[in-house]
Design a protein around this motif. Sequence first.
Motif, PDB file in Angstrom:
ATOM      1  N   PRO A 138       0.797  -1.218   0.000  1.00 16.94           N
ATOM      2  CA  PRO A 138       0.000   0.000   0.000  1.00 16.94           C
ATOM      3  C   PRO A 138       0.836   1.277   0.000  1.00 16.94           C
ATOM      4  CG  PRO A 138       0.217  -0.800   2.238  1.00 16.94           C
ATOM      5  CD  PRO A 138       0.942  -1.799   1.356  1.00 16.94           C
ATOM      6  N   LEU A 139       0.128   2.397  -0.042  1.00 17.80           N
ATOM      7  CA  LEU A 139       0.738   3.711   0.148  1.00 17.80           C
ATOM      8  C   LEU A 139       1.453   3.754   1.488  1.00 17.80           C
ATOM      9  CD1 LEU A 139       0.879   6.799  -0.713  1.00 17.80           C
ATOM     10  CD2 LEU A 139      -1.130   7.090   0.747  1.00 17.80           C
ATOM     11  N   HIS A 140       2.657   4.330   1.498  1.00 17.90           N
ATOM     12  CA  HIS A 140       3.386   4.451   2.760  1.00 17.90           C
ATOM     13  C   HIS A 140       4.499   5.475   2.606  1.00 17.90           C
ATOM     14  CE1 HIS A 140       4.914   3.008   6.682  1.00 17.90           C
ATOM     15  NE2 HIS A 140       6.104   3.296   6.167  1.00 17.90           N
ATOM     16  N   HIS A 191      -4.751  13.660  11.265  1.00 11.38           N
ATOM     17  CA  HIS A 191      -4.751  13.082   9.929  1.00 11.38           C
ATOM     18  C   HIS A 191      -6.159  13.014   9.362  1.00 11.38           C
ATOM     19  CE1 HIS A 191      -5.403   9.435  12.507  1.00 11.38           C
ATOM     20  NE2 HIS A 191      -6.210   9.071  11.530  1.00 11.38           N
ATOM     21  N   THR A 192      -6.218  12.861   8.063  1.00 11.79           N
ATOM     22  CA  THR A 192      -7.432  12.464   7.375  1.00 11.79           C
ATOM     23  C   THR A 192      -7.183  11.055   6.831  1.00 11.79           C
ATOM     24  OG1 THR A 192      -6.681  13.523   5.336  1.00 11.79           O
ATOM     25  CG2 THR A 192      -8.094  14.825   6.794  1.00 11.79           C
ATOM     26  N   VAL A 193      -8.183  10.493   6.171  1.00 10.30           N
ATOM     27  CA  VAL A 193      -8.050   9.117   5.698  1.00 10.30           C
ATOM     28  C   VAL A 193      -8.175   9.089   4.174  1.00 10.30           C
ATOM     29  CG1 VAL A 193      -8.957   6.763   5.828  1.00 10.30           C
ATOM     30  CG2 VAL A 193      -9.026   8.253   7.850  1.00 10.30           C
ATOM     31  N   GLY A 194      -7.197   8.472   3.537  1.00 16.50           N
ATOM     32  CA  GLY A 194      -7.253   8.252   2.101  1.00 16.50           C
ATOM     33  C   GLY A 194      -7.539   6.788   1.828  1.00 16.50           C
ATOM     34  N   ALA A 237      -3.941   6.560   7.088  1.00 18.10           N
ATOM     35  CA  ALA A 237      -3.922   7.761   7.913  1.00 18.10           C
ATOM     36  C   ALA A 237      -2.897   8.699   7.297  1.00 18.10           C
ATOM     37  CB  ALA A 237      -3.541   7.412   9.348  1.00 18.10           C
ATOM     38  N   MET A 238      -3.361   9.763   6.652  1.00 18.75           N
ATOM     39  CA  MET A 238      -2.498  10.711   5.950  1.00 18.75           C
ATOM     40  C   MET A 238      -2.405  11.973   6.797  1.00 18.75           C
ATOM     41  SD  MET A 238      -3.989   9.976   2.108  1.00 18.75           S
ATOM     42  CE  MET A 238      -2.655  10.808   1.248  1.00 18.75           C
ATOM     43  N   GLY A 259       3.631  11.685   7.651  1.00 19.65           N
ATOM     44  CA  GLY A 259       3.602  10.492   6.823  1.00 19.65           C
ATOM     45  C   GLY A 259       2.210   9.997   6.498  1.00 19.65           C
ATOM     46  N   ALA A 260       2.179   8.794   5.942  1.00 23.68           N
ATOM     47  CA  ALA A 260       0.944   8.071   5.645  1.00 23.68           C
ATOM     48  C   ALA A 260       1.148   6.636   6.070  1.00 23.68           C
ATOM     49  CB  ALA A 260       0.611   8.145   4.161  1.00 23.68           C
TER      50      ALA A 260
END
Length: 515
Positions: free
Chosen positions: A159-161, A471-474, A490-491, A499-500
């Motif tokens: 995933p995104l990280h 954070h917001t959530v993507g 969690a971005m 981070g994310a």
Amino acid sequence: MSLRTGRLSLRSALVSGTIFLCAIPPAPAVSQRAATRSPAIAPAALEVVRTRIRHLMDSAGVPSLTVAVAKDGRIVWEEGFGYADLERRTPATPTTLYSMASISKPIAATGVMRLVEQGKLDLDRPANDYLGTAKITGLAGDAAGATVRRLLSHTAGLPLHYRFFYEGGTVQRPTMDEAISRYAIAVYPPGSVYNYSNLGYGVLEEIVARVSGRSFEDFLRDEVFLPLGMTATTIGTGAGLTNAAVRYDAAKKPIAFYDFDHRAASAVYTSARELVRFGMFHLKTHLRDQRPVLADRTIDLMQRVATPGDTTAGYGLGWGIDRDQGYRIVSHTGGMPGVSTTLKLYPEHHVAIAVLANAGTPVPHRVAFHVASAVLPKYDPWVGDRAPGPGASLGFAAPNHLWGEWTGTIRLYDGATVPFALLIKPDDVHVRIGSTGALWTVLNFAGFRDNRLTGRFVGTIPSDEAKRFPHTVGISLLLEGGRLRGWAAAMTTDDPVTGAMSSYAELTRKAAPAR
């Protein structure tokens, strides 16, 4: 750098495709130029490029920028503009070290392929075969499909990280075993989609260290940097470097040194001069003082599209591949707090262009278009260098097989699960994290492309690490076999960004709405 599935995007990015725009007051136009050593760039064309560089730097408030250009096996132009250190008024030069951000990836990939050529790594073996106790976890698919090749091409399903650990901060860099155990999750079936993942390169960093018996940093120095004549290039946070550009934020303040749990993806420091030498090696126009670290056939393999879909554009093994105005481009960009970089190779014309800046800005990428116009016939720099207009949202339109309420869970790294639901209508999406009594919220920037639902919303991922930061959530969820599965990240919204951190999400459709 950001890559859409099977298609290269020229947006520089902090892994997710976000450009960090800076509003730094203009730096004095102090430049230190090296003499042009070849008629490969006409003097008049060079002056046009210099004028454009100064204009872009002044209008965007970029503290410094350096350029190096090679053609036909020779470095034909290199120059520094502005100040690498505003406080000390240190001019930028072609030998000033800059943080590379994601241009670290093709450099790290070169080290990985060195081990492949030595017979110590097999591209098509599972990455887990080379890891210790911490392994890639298969949730959306068999982790055995997360091969070394797929890690290199961002198709292993991770995933995104991205994580930044700032000097003087309260959060310390974890061990690679900790990072892999928590976040190296196959959230898509390996091999099914392209998904840019810094942590995939963090896993490769750990593999290089284990297989070579040396630290990742030592291996790259001995097997890549020194043989290619990149004697000043290093890997680290930048602390202690005496000839490095300071990274600046939008308020003209130096950004604290930071580390990663994905150094192979982000932590290289080099100069424009040494970066263009690296590019020349990958053009197979080696300098006399360079010892080849890879065979030409391996270089060709790295520059072959490895992502699903289009075979002319996508991602190879450490490189983005595309075409622009009829030219084939092999490239990578980088962007993170205080950094923006680009390296473009035009293999058929034996041209390499490196442009580096010490601020988050699109200027280096725009400069590269103008540099290309000075060395490539009939190349129009204005095709890419357009000031972004206000634009209009195209809106969101969901196909009817996506309509309805979807329910499932988000799985945190400690194994706990949190209820997760989507309400998908023809023209919008609502999201809910938590019990059925929790409030629905709108999914902003909703999109559905290549069977993936994406967007970002106001919410909280309740893992111990994510709760430390605002954070917001993507989300990015693949529709396959009647399920939506992928990552919910969690971005962080702090400044500079922390981070994310992604968790695995899976949902099934509860019911379709009445029509």
